[in-house]
Design a protein around this motif. Structure first.
Motif, PDB file in Angstrom:
ATOM      1  N   MET A   1       0.851  -1.177   0.000  1.00  0.00           N
ATOM      2  CA  MET A   1       0.000   0.000   0.000  1.00  0.00           C
ATOM      3  C   MET A   1       0.892   1.234   0.000  1.00  0.00           C
ATOM      4  O   MET A   1       1.852   1.310   0.763  1.00  0.00           O
ATOM      5  CB  MET A   1      -0.901  -0.036   1.242  1.00  0.00           C
ATOM      6  N   SER A   2       0.581   2.222  -0.821  1.00  0.00           N
ATOM      7  CA  SER A   2       1.400   3.428  -0.914  1.00  0.00           C
ATOM      8  C   SER A   2       1.147   4.352   0.283  1.00  0.00           C
ATOM      9  O   SER A   2       0.162   4.197   1.018  1.00  0.00           O
ATOM     10  CB  SER A   2       1.078   4.175  -2.204  1.00  0.00           C
ATOM     11  N   THR A   3       2.017   5.317   0.429  1.00  0.00           N
ATOM     12  CA  THR A   3       1.873   6.289   1.508  1.00  0.00           C
ATOM     13  C   THR A   3       0.572   7.061   1.370  1.00  0.00           C
ATOM     14  O   THR A   3      -0.125   7.300   2.359  1.00  0.00           O
ATOM     15  CB  THR A   3       3.064   7.266   1.496  1.00  0.00           C
ATOM     16  N   VAL A   4       0.238   7.433   0.157  1.00  0.00           N
ATOM     17  CA  VAL A   4      -1.003   8.173  -0.085  1.00  0.00           C
ATOM     18  C   VAL A   4      -2.209   7.331   0.323  1.00  0.00           C
ATOM     19  O   VAL A   4      -3.133   7.818   0.993  1.00  0.00           O
ATOM     20  CB  VAL A   4      -1.111   8.588  -1.574  1.00  0.00           C
ATOM     21  N   GLU A   5      -2.184   6.057  -0.042  1.00  0.00           N
ATOM     22  CA  GLU A   5      -3.299   5.167   0.324  1.00  0.00           C
ATOM     23  C   GLU A   5      -3.378   4.982   1.839  1.00  0.00           C
ATOM     24  O   GLU A   5      -4.483   4.963   2.407  1.00  0.00           O
ATOM     25  CB  GLU A   5      -3.133   3.816  -0.364  1.00  0.00           C
ATOM     26  N   LEU A   6      -2.237   4.865   2.486  1.00  0.00           N
ATOM     27  CA  LEU A   6      -2.231   4.721   3.946  1.00  0.00           C
ATOM     28  C   LEU A   6      -2.805   5.962   4.616  1.00  0.00           C
ATOM     29  O   LEU A   6      -3.587   5.861   5.577  1.00  0.00           O
ATOM     30  CB  LEU A   6      -0.815   4.454   4.450  1.00  0.00           C
ATOM     31  N   ARG A   7      -2.428   7.141   4.130  1.00  0.00           N
ATOM     32  CA  ARG A   7      -2.970   8.388   4.694  1.00  0.00           C
ATOM     33  C   ARG A   7      -4.490   8.464   4.499  1.00  0.00           C
ATOM     34  O   ARG A   7      -5.229   8.868   5.401  1.00  0.00           O
ATOM     35  CB  ARG A   7      -2.309   9.602   4.057  1.00  0.00           C
ATOM     36  N   ALA A  10      -6.131   6.068   6.908  1.00  0.00           N
ATOM     37  CA  ALA A  10      -6.074   6.596   8.276  1.00  0.00           C
ATOM     38  C   ALA A  10      -7.094   7.715   8.468  1.00  0.00           C
ATOM     39  O   ALA A  10      -7.796   7.760   9.483  1.00  0.00           O
ATOM     40  CB  ALA A  10      -4.667   7.091   8.584  1.00  0.00           C
ATOM     41  N   LYS A  11      -7.188   8.613   7.482  1.00  0.00           N
ATOM     42  CA  LYS A  11      -8.151   9.713   7.577  1.00  0.00           C
ATOM     43  C   LYS A  11      -9.589   9.193   7.601  1.00  0.00           C
ATOM     44  O   LYS A  11     -10.427   9.713   8.342  1.00  0.00           O
ATOM     45  CB  LYS A  11      -7.943  10.692   6.430  1.00  0.00           C
ATOM     46  N   ALA A  12      -9.856   8.172   6.805  1.00  0.00           N
ATOM     47  CA  ALA A  12     -11.207   7.594   6.796  1.00  0.00           C
ATOM     48  C   ALA A  12     -11.528   6.982   8.157  1.00  0.00           C
ATOM     49  O   ALA A  12     -12.655   7.127   8.657  1.00  0.00           O
ATOM     50  CB  ALA A  12     -11.321   6.540   5.691  1.00  0.00           C
ATOM     51  N   LEU A  13     -10.567   6.308   8.758  1.00  0.00           N
ATOM     52  CA  LEU A  13     -10.783   5.726  10.079  1.00  0.00           C
ATOM     53  C   LEU A  13     -10.989   6.812  11.129  1.00  0.00           C
ATOM     54  O   LEU A  13     -11.850   6.703  12.001  1.00  0.00           O
ATOM     55  CB  LEU A  13      -9.608   4.833  10.470  1.00  0.00           C
ATOM     56  N   ILE A  14     -10.206   7.870  11.056  1.00  0.00           N
ATOM     57  CA  ILE A  14     -10.329   8.979  12.010  1.00  0.00           C
ATOM     58  C   ILE A  14     -11.721   9.588  11.951  1.00  0.00           C
ATOM     59  O   ILE A  14     -12.312   9.933  12.983  1.00  0.00           O
ATOM     60  CB  ILE A  14      -9.240  10.037  11.735  1.00  0.00           C
ATOM     61  N   ASP A  15     -12.261   9.710  10.751  1.00  0.00           N
ATOM     62  CA  ASP A  15     -13.588  10.302  10.595  1.00  0.00           C
ATOM     63  C   ASP A  15     -14.692   9.492  11.269  1.00  0.00           C
ATOM     64  O   ASP A  15     -15.762  10.022  11.550  1.00  0.00           O
ATOM     65  CB  ASP A  15     -13.917  10.481   9.106  1.00  0.00           C
ATOM     66  N   THR A  16     -14.441   8.218  11.546  1.00  0.00           N
ATOM     67  CA  THR A  16     -15.470   7.373  12.168  1.00  0.00           C
ATOM     68  C   THR A  16     -15.298   7.243  13.679  1.00  0.00           C
ATOM     69  O   THR A  16     -16.128   6.621  14.336  1.00  0.00           O
ATOM     70  CB  THR A  16     -15.446   5.956  11.552  1.00  0.00           C
ATOM     71  N   MET A  17     -14.242   7.829  14.241  1.00  0.00           N
ATOM     72  CA  MET A  17     -13.932   7.631  15.665  1.00  0.00           C
ATOM     73  C   MET A  17     -14.694   8.591  16.578  1.00  0.00           C
ATOM     74  O   MET A  17     -14.978   9.727  16.207  1.00  0.00           O
ATOM     75  CB  MET A  17     -12.439   7.823  15.903  1.00  0.00           C
TER      76      MET A  17
END
Length: 76
Positions: A1-7, A10-17
């Protein structure tokens, strides 16, 4: 997975927390970031004479004993 995909992931997960989860995630990210900084600092400190050289350089900067980088660059 690329750095862009990882970011993006992570952002998508943060939005659900929740607030509590965000607090834990933020503390964990700060811990990971600090460890990275500490590892780099420790690596520098293993160089013989680095601390003394760095301190001498800082004293030179405070005393104005520096040269413009453009002038130094010409001689390299």
């Amino acid at each position: 997975m690329s750095t862009v995909e990882l970011r993006q992931e992570a952002k998508a997960l943060i939005d659900t927390m929740s607030g509590a989860q965000l607090r834990v995630a933020s503390e964990f990210l700060a811990f990971v970031n600090q460890r990275r900084i500490d590892a780099a600092t420790l690596e520098l400190l293993t160089i013989p004479g680095f601390e003394a050289s760095c301190a001498r350089g800082m004293r030179d900067v405070k005393a104005g004993r520096t040269k413009p980088w453009r002038r130094v660059r010409r001689h390299v």
